[in-house]
Design an enzyme around this catalytic site. Structure first.
Site, PDB file in Angstrom:
ATOM      1  N   ALA A  22       0.835  -1.205   0.000  1.00  0.00           N
ATOM      2  CA  ALA A  22       0.000   0.000   0.000  1.00  0.00           C
ATOM      3  C   ALA A  22       0.871   1.258   0.000  1.00  0.00           C
ATOM      4  O   ALA A  22       1.997   1.257   0.507  1.00  0.00           O
ATOM      5  CB  ALA A  22      -0.913   0.005   1.225  1.00  0.00           C
ATOM      6  N   PHE A  24       0.470   3.923   1.724  1.00  0.00           N
ATOM      7  CA  PHE A  24       0.725   4.354   3.099  1.00  0.00           C
ATOM      8  C   PHE A  24       1.852   3.540   3.727  1.00  0.00           C
ATOM      9  O   PHE A  24       2.693   4.084   4.447  1.00  0.00           O
ATOM     10  CB  PHE A  24      -0.553   4.223   3.932  1.00  0.00           C
ATOM     11  CG  PHE A  24      -0.400   4.704   5.339  1.00  0.00           C
ATOM     12  CD1 PHE A  24      -0.467   6.054   5.640  1.00  0.00           C
ATOM     13  CD2 PHE A  24      -0.168   3.811   6.378  1.00  0.00           C
ATOM     14  CE1 PHE A  24      -0.303   6.510   6.940  1.00  0.00           C
ATOM     15  CE2 PHE A  24      -0.016   4.256   7.679  1.00  0.00           C
ATOM     16  CZ  PHE A  24      -0.079   5.604   7.959  1.00  0.00           C
ATOM     17  N   ALA A  25       1.870   2.259   3.446  1.00  0.00           N
ATOM     18  CA  ALA A  25       2.948   1.414   3.980  1.00  0.00           C
ATOM     19  C   ALA A  25       4.290   1.836   3.403  1.00  0.00           C
ATOM     20  O   ALA A  25       5.304   1.864   4.111  1.00  0.00           O
ATOM     21  CB  ALA A  25       2.669  -0.050   3.667  1.00  0.00           C
ATOM     22  N   TYR A  68      -0.147 -13.481  -0.272  1.00  0.00           N
ATOM     23  CA  TYR A  68      -0.290 -13.191   1.148  1.00  0.00           C
ATOM     24  C   TYR A  68      -0.095 -14.456   1.989  1.00  0.00           C
ATOM     25  O   TYR A  68       0.522 -14.422   3.054  1.00  0.00           O
ATOM     26  CB  TYR A  68      -1.671 -12.602   1.427  1.00  0.00           C
ATOM     27  CG  TYR A  68      -1.933 -11.254   0.787  1.00  0.00           C
ATOM     28  CD1 TYR A  68      -0.901 -10.464   0.289  1.00  0.00           C
ATOM     29  CD2 TYR A  68      -3.231 -10.763   0.681  1.00  0.00           C
ATOM     30  CE1 TYR A  68      -1.142  -9.236  -0.285  1.00  0.00           C
ATOM     31  CE2 TYR A  68      -3.484  -9.525   0.110  1.00  0.00           C
ATOM     32  CZ  TYR A  68      -2.447  -8.765  -0.374  1.00  0.00           C
ATOM     33  OH  TYR A  68      -2.689  -7.544  -0.941  1.00  0.00           O
ATOM     34  N   LEU A  84      -4.105  -3.353   4.311  1.00  0.00           N
ATOM     35  CA  LEU A  84      -5.075  -3.661   3.264  1.00  0.00           C
ATOM     36  C   LEU A  84      -6.301  -2.757   3.375  1.00  0.00           C
ATOM     37  O   LEU A  84      -6.509  -2.094   4.397  1.00  0.00           O
ATOM     38  CB  LEU A  84      -5.503  -5.125   3.378  1.00  0.00           C
ATOM     39  CG  LEU A  84      -4.402  -6.180   3.214  1.00  0.00           C
ATOM     40  CD1 LEU A  84      -4.958  -7.573   3.482  1.00  0.00           C
ATOM     41  CD2 LEU A  84      -3.777  -6.098   1.824  1.00  0.00           C
ATOM     42  N   HIS A  89      -9.588  -6.236   6.775  1.00  0.00           N
ATOM     43  CA  HIS A  89      -8.771  -6.244   7.988  1.00  0.00           C
ATOM     44  C   HIS A  89      -9.067  -7.421   8.911  1.00  0.00           C
ATOM     45  O   HIS A  89      -8.140  -8.090   9.388  1.00  0.00           O
ATOM     46  CB  HIS A  89      -8.950  -4.923   8.747  1.00  0.00           C
ATOM     47  CG  HIS A  89      -8.317  -3.756   8.061  1.00  0.00           C
ATOM     48  ND1 HIS A  89      -8.467  -2.459   8.510  1.00  0.00           N
ATOM     49  CD2 HIS A  89      -7.538  -3.674   6.956  1.00  0.00           C
ATOM     50  CE1 HIS A  89      -7.799  -1.639   7.711  1.00  0.00           C
ATOM     51  NE2 HIS A  89      -7.239  -2.348   6.762  1.00  0.00           N
ATOM     52  N   LYS A 107      -6.107   0.964  10.995  1.00  0.00           N
ATOM     53  CA  LYS A 107      -7.447   1.332  11.453  1.00  0.00           C
ATOM     54  C   LYS A 107      -8.296   1.706  10.227  1.00  0.00           C
ATOM     55  O   LYS A 107      -7.744   2.125   9.205  1.00  0.00           O
ATOM     56  CB  LYS A 107      -7.381   2.460  12.477  1.00  0.00           C
ATOM     57  CG  LYS A 107      -6.545   3.678  12.037  1.00  0.00           C
ATOM     58  CD  LYS A 107      -7.301   4.548  11.074  1.00  0.00           C
ATOM     59  CE  LYS A 107      -6.405   5.462  10.284  1.00  0.00           C
ATOM     60  NZ  LYS A 107      -7.079   5.972   9.075  1.00  0.00           N
ATOM     61  N   ARG A 176     -10.794   5.257   0.092  1.00  0.00           N
ATOM     62  CA  ARG A 176     -11.618   6.037   1.008  1.00  0.00           C
ATOM     63  C   ARG A 176     -12.873   6.575   0.329  1.00  0.00           C
ATOM     64  O   ARG A 176     -13.838   6.940   1.005  1.00  0.00           O
ATOM     65  CB  ARG A 176     -10.802   7.189   1.586  1.00  0.00           C
ATOM     66  CG  ARG A 176      -9.624   6.737   2.439  1.00  0.00           C
ATOM     67  CD  ARG A 176      -8.625   7.854   2.686  1.00  0.00           C
ATOM     68  NE  ARG A 176      -7.479   7.393   3.448  1.00  0.00           N
ATOM     69  CZ  ARG A 176      -6.436   6.750   2.904  1.00  0.00           C
ATOM     70  NH1 ARG A 176      -6.413   6.504   1.603  1.00  0.00           N
ATOM     71  NH2 ARG A 176      -5.424   6.359   3.662  1.00  0.00           N
ATOM     72  N   ASP A 188     -12.272   6.517   8.237  1.00  0.00           N
ATOM     73  CA  ASP A 188     -10.864   6.849   8.007  1.00  0.00           C
ATOM     74  C   ASP A 188     -10.306   7.767   9.087  1.00  0.00           C
ATOM     75  O   ASP A 188      -9.244   7.488   9.660  1.00  0.00           O
ATOM     76  CB  ASP A 188     -10.705   7.514   6.638  1.00  0.00           C
ATOM     77  CG  ASP A 188      -9.251   7.797   6.299  1.00  0.00           C
ATOM     78  OD1 ASP A 188      -8.407   6.915   6.547  1.00  0.00           O
ATOM     79  OD2 ASP A 188      -8.961   8.898   5.795  1.00  0.00           O
TER      80      ASP A 188
END
Length: 333
Positions: A22, A24-25, A68, A84, A89, A107, A176, A188
């Protein structure tokens, strides 16, 4: 003490794998895992070597799994970070726990409070640490705010006001903005607007007094919520369609405490706690260099390696989701 914990103590670091490449990761949590004391980013599961390249640049020798399940089966990985889409999640957290891994999951962990049950059950059955990646409570800004509140620095709390907004309307493919991936501003960023207030005060909402929610394409993009807590009134706005803004104000009968950059410290701006007393004297505490993602990983590592209590257990995160469930119910009423 389990054999697994004893083995980790011998190496004194946690071997991390990331489930999915991702954005963000790549930008935040991958670097945080790499920088955090007593942890090492060792593996990534993604659909292509190309997506893994930016991670490998930071973590030489990174092992890449093209599924995965292969990452979960890797015996050289102790902990899994899951970034993810929201609706996946719970499923993958339970799978990772049952595979014998500790889990830090983005989250919101679940779309409703009842969905925490299988995760908590898997945590308890396996004896592994599982936690929602609620990084803000690890930041010294929020620790200071909680300490000041508990010391009575603002007297009796009467009002809390929260605002958190950004604008992603141009990114229609963003998870989102998509209902099928558990999108929306409340899932979010509402978790921050509600959870941090619970963290500081230790109180839970008694009732949702009002809900004004705007939706686009089936997801909430703007909301104004008011709620009654046992000792104070809450008002909060979260939005994915407004100019960027972050602020939290705790207003008591003896003072006012204000937090700047409370949710994206170091990205949105410098984290500060400002305390104004009844005499109008202002004191400020500044935190210019703390990275809450790194602090979060270090706290997780300490819990895995030493058995230290984790500051944000699943039960706390479930409480925030319970407030969100109350908001959805009030909207429909």
């Amino acid at each position: 003490m389990s054999a697994n914990i004893r083995e980790l103590k011998m190496t004194d670091y946690v071997r991390w794998g990331i489930l999915g490449a991702a954005n963000f990761a790549r930008a935040h949590m991958g670097p945080a895992i790499h920088q955090a004391r007593r942890g090492r980013l060792c593996a990534l599961a993604t659909s292509s070597e190309e997506k893994a390249a930016p991670f490998a640049e930071r973590a030489p020798g990174l092992k890449v799994h093209l599924s995965y399940d292969d990452l979960l089966a890797d015996p050289e990985i102790d902990a899994i970070y899951i970034p993810l889409p929201n609706h996946l999640h719970v499923e993958w957290t339970v799978k990772a726990l049952e595979a014998g891994k500790h889990v830090l999951v983005e989250k919101p962990l679940a779309m409703q409070a009842a969905d925490f049950a299988p995760v908590i059950a898997a945590r308890d059955a396996t004896g592994k640490l599982a936690a929602e990646a609620y990084m803000v409570v690890h930041h010294p800004q929020w620790k200071k705010a909680k300490a000041l509140y508990e010391e009575g620095a603002i007297g009796a709390l009467k009002r809390v006001s929260v605002a958190f907004s950004y604008d992603n309307r141009s990114d229609s493919n963003n998870i989102r903005n998509r209902p099928e991936t558990g999108g929306g501003a409340v899932p979010d960023i509402g978790v921050y607007a509600y959870g941090t207030v619970r963290f500081v005060t230790g109180e839970e909402p008694q009732s949702i007094l009002s809900t004004e929610i705007e939706r686009e394409n089936g997801v909430d993009v703007w909301s104004h919520i008011t709620a009654r807590f046992p000792s104070f009134h809450y008002t909060g706005v979260v939005s994915m369609r407004m100019a960027p803004w972050q602020e939290v104000v705790f207003h008591g009968d003896g003072g006012v405490m204000r937090l700047s950059a409370p949710f994206n410290a170091g990205v949105y701006g410098q984290a500060e706690v400002e305390l104004q007393g009844a005499d109008l004297k202002v004191t400020r505490w500044r935190f210019p260099s703390d990275n809450h993602y790194v602090h979060q990983v270090e706290a997780f590592n300490a819990s895995v390696l030493d058995g230290a209590p984790y500051p944000c257990p699943l039960e706390f995160s479930r409480g925030t989701q319970e407030m969100i469930d109350m908001i959805w119910a009030a909207e429909k009423a």
